[in-house]
Scaffold this motif. Structure first.
Motif, short mmCIF file in Angstrom:
data_model
loop_
_atom_site.label_atom_id
_atom_site.label_comp_id
_atom_site.label_asym_id
_atom_site.label_seq_id
_atom_site.Cartn_x
_atom_site.Cartn_y
_atom_site.Cartn_z
N PRO A 165 15.83 -22.28 -4.11
CA PRO A 165 14.92 -23.14 -3.27
C PRO A 165 16.29 -23.94 -1.80
O PRO A 165 17.38 -23.64 -2.67
N ASP A 166 15.46 -24.30 -1.06
CA ASP A 166 16.34 -24.67 0.05
C ASP A 166 17.80 -25.83 0.07
O ASP A 166 18.59 -25.56 0.64
N SER A 195 6.29 -15.00 -12.81
CA SER A 195 6.19 -16.19 -13.76
C SER A 195 6.09 -15.90 -15.25
O SER A 195 5.72 -16.67 -16.30
N GLU A 254 12.35 -31.63 -6.02
CA GLU A 254 10.81 -31.37 -5.53
C GLU A 254 9.94 -30.56 -6.51
O GLU A 254 9.08 -30.90 -6.47
N LEU A 255 10.58 -29.65 -6.87
CA LEU A 255 9.60 -28.58 -6.82
C LEU A 255 10.00 -28.74 -8.80
O LEU A 255 9.25 -27.77 -9.40
N GLY A 256 10.15 -29.42 -9.26
CA GLY A 256 10.63 -29.95 -10.64
C GLY A 256 11.02 -29.21 -11.03
O GLY A 256 10.84 -28.87 -12.39
N ILE A 257 12.26 -28.17 -10.58
CA ILE A 257 12.76 -27.11 -12.14
C ILE A 257 14.01 -27.60 -12.20
O ILE A 257 14.37 -28.75 -12.16
N THR A 258 13.78 -27.97 -13.33
CA THR A 258 14.84 -27.78 -14.11
C THR A 258 15.75 -26.88 -15.48
O THR A 258 16.91 -27.43 -16.13
N GLU A 298 17.29 -30.79 -3.20
CA GLU A 298 16.69 -32.23 -3.10
C GLU A 298 15.52 -31.44 -3.63
O GLU A 298 14.05 -31.39 -3.97
N LYS A 299 15.21 -29.88 -2.71
CA LYS A 299 14.22 -29.21 -2.97
C LYS A 299 13.52 -28.58 -4.39
O LYS A 299 12.90 -28.60 -4.26
N ALA A 300 14.60 -28.90 -4.73
CA ALA A 300 14.46 -28.06 -6.57
C ALA A 300 14.52 -29.45 -7.26
O ALA A 300 13.12 -29.08 -8.14
N THR A 357 21.52 -23.62 -7.07
CA THR A 357 21.18 -23.88 -6.13
C THR A 357 22.67 -24.99 -5.22
O THR A 357 22.88 -25.19 -3.96
#
Length: 311
Positions: free
Chosen positions: A185-186, A151, A193-197, A189-191, A205
């Motif tokens: 991510p799995d 990161s 939840e993780l705030g991935i943009t 929805e998980k993406a 995903t």
């Protein structure tokens, strides 16, 4: 379609052969080796989309799983090593030239995403590949150096990543459990939840973690301790000198974080090929070119005439 294996040294490489309509083994056919993206497998876009359509157009297509990945042999699993990946292409050509129905002077290569970078690199030194096509190709080494393993964003991030790889490799040599990284991510929805943009991560995903593209071997895993070779690699190194075959590049008009759009123009500028072209598919993204008919049909409408001309 036939499922086959060929050898890379002592390893079995799993592959699918796609045949033209009305295939006659007493005839000879041009062939195309089709290579999957990073973390993907032959049952995804390289085979079931591009392989199948190129076969319909008259080609025998060999879509294979990289060694140490998918259904191919090799331990430990999930090694993403550019040198190994490129050798797979040479061994694919070795296999094709043993088949009586393949015209050995009419073999082309196609690679999608990271497979595109590998396809280009293989063609530079294996002149059996007479025409080179790429779809949303990514220079995997460039992507690694830009922080795909970290990161961090400062100029020393790559060096820190190399130190981490070295430390993990030492630990594993002494008996530690391997570190296996999962790139995505799995689920979508998980993406969320993780705030991935990031567009490419979200669309990857959506492709790999849903029925859209999900396959048992398309797991997007990598063995962290073996990533050093990728960090120091450039898919297009010496393209100015060695890449002379006709070249057709396809990229989406919507750039993403993985950098396929700029890698496409970088390759176009660097290639020594006298006949080279880039198709920018308007309004389509990196992952649209994996599966979306509006995108793949435009890519194939350019790639098929390109291969027809040069093979």
């Amino acid at each position: 379609m036939d499922s086959v294996t060929f050898k890379n040294k002592n390893l079995d490489v799993a592959a699918d052969l796609y045949f033209p309509p009305g295939f006659d083994p007493d005839r000879t056919y041009p062939a195309i080796v089709s290579a999957h993206p990073i973390g993907s497998c032959k049952e995804q876009t390289s085979g079931n989309v591009y392989g199948a359509k190129l076969a319909e157009a008259g080609y025998v297509v060999l879509a294979f799983d990289a060694t140490y990945q998918g259904a191919s042999g090799g331990e430990p699993r999930w090694i993403e090593d550019p040198g190994l990946r490129v050798e797979d292409f040479r061994c694919a050509a070795d296999y094709l030239v043993t088949l009586d129905y393949i015209a050995e002077d009419r073999i082309g290569v196609l690679g999608i995403c990271g497979g595109g970078g590998y396809a280009v690199n293989a063609a530079m030194t294996d002149r059996r590949f007479k025409a080179v096509g790429t779809v949303t190709a990514v220079n995997f080494g460039r992507l690694m150096r830009e922080g795909a393993l970290s990161s961090d964003t400062d100029s020393d991030a790559t060096i820190r990543a190399l130190h981490a790889v070295a430390k993990q490799r030492t630990a594993e040599a002494r008996g530690a459990e391997p570190r296996v990284d999962v790139a995505l991510p799995d689920s979508p929805e998980k993406a969320a939840e993780l705030g991935i943009t990031a567009l490419d991560v979200l669309e990857a995903t959506e492709y790999y973690r849903t029925e859209r593209g999900q396959q048992p071997h398309g797991v997007n895993k990598s063995l962290f301790s073996h990533m050093g070779s990728a960090i120091g690699w450039d898919a297009y190194h010496l393209a100015e000198q060695l890449l002379t075959q006709p070249l057709q590049i396809v990229v989406g008009g919507i750039p993403g974080e993985f950098g396929a759009y700029r890698d496409g123009f970088d390759l176009l500028n660097r290639a020594r090929s006298q006949e080279k072209d880039i198709l920018v598919v308007p309004g389509q993204s990196h992952y649209d070119l994996y599966w979306k008919p509006e995108a793949t049909e435009q890519a194939l409408a350019t790639l098929i005439p390109f291969y027809n001309k040069h093979l």
